[in-house]
Scaffold this motif. Structure first.
Motif, PDB file in Angstrom:
ATOM      1  N   LEU A   1       0.836  -1.205   0.000  1.00 33.33           N
ATOM      2  CA  LEU A   1       0.000   0.000   0.000  1.00 33.33           C
ATOM      3  C   LEU A   1       0.867   1.251   0.000  1.00 33.33           C
ATOM      4  CD1 LEU A   1      -2.736   1.373   0.084  1.00 33.33           C
ATOM      5  CD2 LEU A   1      -2.794   0.984   2.560  1.00 33.33           C
ATOM      6  N   ILE A   2       1.923   1.247   0.789  1.00 26.55           N
ATOM      7  CA  ILE A   2       2.838   2.388   0.829  1.00 26.55           C
ATOM      8  C   ILE A   2       3.452   2.635  -0.548  1.00 26.55           C
ATOM      9  CG2 ILE A   2       5.122   3.083   1.698  1.00 26.55           C
ATOM     10  CD1 ILE A   2       4.207   1.798   4.419  1.00 26.55           C
ATOM     11  N   GLN A   3       3.897   1.582  -1.200  1.00 21.57           N
ATOM     12  CA  GLN A   3       4.475   1.737  -2.536  1.00 21.57           C
ATOM     13  C   GLN A   3       3.464   2.330  -3.503  1.00 21.57           C
ATOM     14  OE1 GLN A   3       6.445  -1.721  -4.140  1.00 21.57           O
ATOM     15  NE2 GLN A   3       7.338  -2.240  -2.156  1.00 21.57           N
ATOM     16  N   ARG A   4       2.246   1.845  -3.445  1.00 23.04           N
ATOM     17  CA  ARG A   4       1.221   2.311  -4.374  1.00 23.04           C
ATOM     18  C   ARG A   4       0.789   3.744  -4.065  1.00 23.04           C
ATOM     19  NH1 ARG A   4      -0.839  -1.752  -7.681  1.00 23.04           N
ATOM     20  NH2 ARG A   4       0.389  -3.637  -7.400  1.00 23.04           N
ATOM     21  N   LEU A   5       0.627   4.073  -2.804  1.00 20.37           N
ATOM     22  CA  LEU A   5       0.306   5.457  -2.450  1.00 20.37           C
ATOM     23  C   LEU A   5       1.441   6.393  -2.862  1.00 20.37           C
ATOM     24  CD1 LEU A   5      -1.249   4.917   1.098  1.00 20.37           C
ATOM     25  CD2 LEU A   5      -2.481   5.572  -0.986  1.00 20.37           C
ATOM     26  N   GLY A   6       2.685   5.930  -2.712  1.00 17.82           N
ATOM     27  CA  GLY A   6       3.837   6.738  -3.098  1.00 17.82           C
ATOM     28  C   GLY A   6       3.910   7.006  -4.592  1.00 17.82           C
ATOM     29  N   ARG A   7       3.265   6.147  -5.386  1.00 16.80           N
ATOM     30  CA  ARG A   7       3.237   6.324  -6.845  1.00 16.80           C
ATOM     31  C   ARG A   7       1.925   6.944  -7.328  1.00 16.80           C
ATOM     32  NH1 ARG A   7       5.299   0.773  -6.815  1.00 16.80           N
ATOM     33  NH2 ARG A   7       3.284   0.110  -7.634  1.00 16.80           N
ATOM     34  N   GLY A   8       1.169   7.498  -6.400  1.00 15.53           N
ATOM     35  CA  GLY A   8      -0.081   8.159  -6.793  1.00 15.53           C
ATOM     36  C   GLY A   8      -1.284   7.251  -6.847  1.00 15.53           C
ATOM     37  N   GLY A   9      -1.183   6.063  -6.262  1.00  7.65           N
ATOM     38  CA  GLY A   9      -2.301   5.139  -6.266  1.00  7.65           C
ATOM     39  C   GLY A   9      -3.354   5.493  -5.236  1.00  7.65           C
ATOM     40  N   VAL A  10      -4.471   4.795  -5.331  1.00  2.22           N
ATOM     41  CA  VAL A  10      -5.626   4.990  -4.452  1.00  2.22           C
ATOM     42  C   VAL A  10      -5.990   3.642  -3.838  1.00  2.22           C
ATOM     43  CG1 VAL A  10      -8.087   5.653  -4.374  1.00  2.22           C
ATOM     44  CG2 VAL A  10      -6.498   6.878  -5.873  1.00  2.22           C
ATOM     45  N   LEU A  11      -6.437   3.653  -2.597  1.00  2.00           N
ATOM     46  CA  LEU A  11      -6.985   2.451  -1.977  1.00  2.00           C
ATOM     47  C   LEU A  11      -8.496   2.463  -2.144  1.00  2.00           C
ATOM     48  CD1 LEU A  11      -6.901  -0.094  -0.173  1.00  2.00           C
ATOM     49  CD2 LEU A  11      -7.224   1.460   1.770  1.00  2.00           C
ATOM     50  N   TYR A  12      -9.045   1.374  -2.671  1.00  2.00           N
ATOM     51  CA  TYR A  12     -10.485   1.154  -2.711  1.00  2.00           C
ATOM     52  C   TYR A  12     -10.784  -0.029  -1.796  1.00  2.00           C
ATOM     53  CZ  TYR A  12     -10.322   4.169  -6.767  1.00  2.00           C
ATOM     54  OH  TYR A  12     -10.112   5.242  -7.602  1.00  2.00           O
ATOM     55  N   THR A  13     -11.811   0.091  -0.969  1.00  3.68           N
ATOM     56  CA  THR A  13     -12.091  -0.967  -0.012  1.00  3.68           C
ATOM     57  C   THR A  13     -13.595  -1.156   0.154  1.00  3.68           C
ATOM     58  OG1 THR A  13     -11.533  -1.768   2.208  1.00  3.68           O
ATOM     59  CG2 THR A  13     -11.866   0.614   1.960  1.00  3.68           C
ATOM     60  N   PHE A  14     -13.985  -2.376   0.527  1.00  2.00           N
ATOM     61  CA  PHE A  14     -15.408  -2.690   0.610  1.00  2.00           C
ATOM     62  C   PHE A  14     -15.651  -3.946   1.430  1.00  2.00           C
ATOM     63  CE2 PHE A  14     -13.640  -4.212  -3.421  1.00  2.00           C
ATOM     64  CZ  PHE A  14     -13.813  -5.585  -3.290  1.00  2.00           C
ATOM     65  N   GLY A  15     -16.902  -4.177   1.761  1.00  2.00           N
ATOM     66  CA  GLY A  15     -17.352  -5.360   2.485  1.00  2.00           C
ATOM     67  C   GLY A  15     -18.830  -5.192   2.788  1.00  2.00           C
ATOM     68  N   ASN A  16     -19.427  -6.187   3.393  1.00  3.05           N
ATOM     69  CA  ASN A  16     -20.855  -6.164   3.723  1.00  3.05           C
ATOM     70  C   ASN A  16     -21.046  -6.160   5.239  1.00  3.05           C
ATOM     71  OD1 ASN A  16     -21.988  -6.577   0.965  1.00  3.05           O
ATOM     72  ND2 ASN A  16     -20.814  -8.464   1.110  1.00  3.05           N
ATOM     73  N   GLY A  17     -22.069  -5.476   5.699  1.00  2.00           N
ATOM     74  CA  GLY A  17     -22.394  -5.489   7.127  1.00  2.00           C
ATOM     75  C   GLY A  17     -21.253  -4.958   7.978  1.00  2.00           C
TER      76      GLY A  17
END
Length: 197
Positions: free
Chosen positions: A37-53
């Motif tokens: 996640l750190i590598q991806r955020l450092g390259r301008g990435g975004v975290l998308y997250t999801f789940g139910n309930g």
């Protein structure tokens, strides 16, 4: 408090402690998720997250820790909980099926530099499975937060944090622990690398 009720609560606390101790074996996976996640955020990435309930609440919790802050002053980090937009969720569920809610959003938004985390206590939620499959198809890093019941989901993701338990309450408690550990590592990176507000 009656003796039997006291014993029940003691048993629940004991089981929580047992599963928390067993989570030590998952620390390398937690570290791997945070590092990626750190590598991806450092390259301008975004975290998308999801789940139910309850898992939807965990997804929102993680996004909130990144956009807000965990412990340190730093810039907000890009994170989106896909369950948060009621109009989009209900539109997709109505026009397609609820099982497509996350996959359609991931297909629309995720890019190869992004990370997608799906929370599922069972590991069999069709919507979470399809959402992570859409992440892989988009070239994004797919991550499963699941339990020992979710071996297939874990195997289908690039990375997985697998809680060694079957009870939903214990799984959710450990998902929160794991997302806090990821938040701590990301928070420390962001504050130490000029990512201040």
């Amino acid at each position: 408090m009656t003796t039997s009720l006291h014993g029940l609560l003691d048993g629940q606390l004991d089981r929580h402690s047992e599963v928390a101790e067993a989570m030590r074996a998952q620390l390398p996976q937690v570290q791997a998720v945070a590092d990626e996640l750190i590598q991806r955020l450092g390259r301008g990435g975004v975290l998308y997250t999801f789940g139910n309930g309850g898992s939807a609440a965990d997804a929102q919790h993680l996004a909130g820790e990144l956009i807000g802050r965990y412990l340190r002053e730093r810039r907000p980090l890009p994170a989106v909980a896909l369950i948060g937009d009621a109009a989009v969720v209900s539109c997709i569920a109505n026009d397609y099926t609820y099982d497509e809610v996350f996959a359609r959003q991931v297909s629309a938004l995720a890019r190869p530099q992004d990370m997608v985390i799906g929370f599922s206590t069972s590991g069999t939620s069709p919507g979470v499975v399809k959402g992570l499959a859409a992440a892989r198809a988009a070239g994004a890093c797919s991550v499963a937060f699941t339990s020992i019941r979710g071996k297939d989901l874990a195997a289908a993701a690039h990375l997985a944090v697998v809680v060694p338990a079957e009870e939903t309450a214990r799984i959710q408690e450990m998902h929160v622990l794991a997302l806090h550990l990821v938040s701590e590592l990301v928070d420390r990176w962001a504050s130490n690398h000029g990512e201040h507000a």
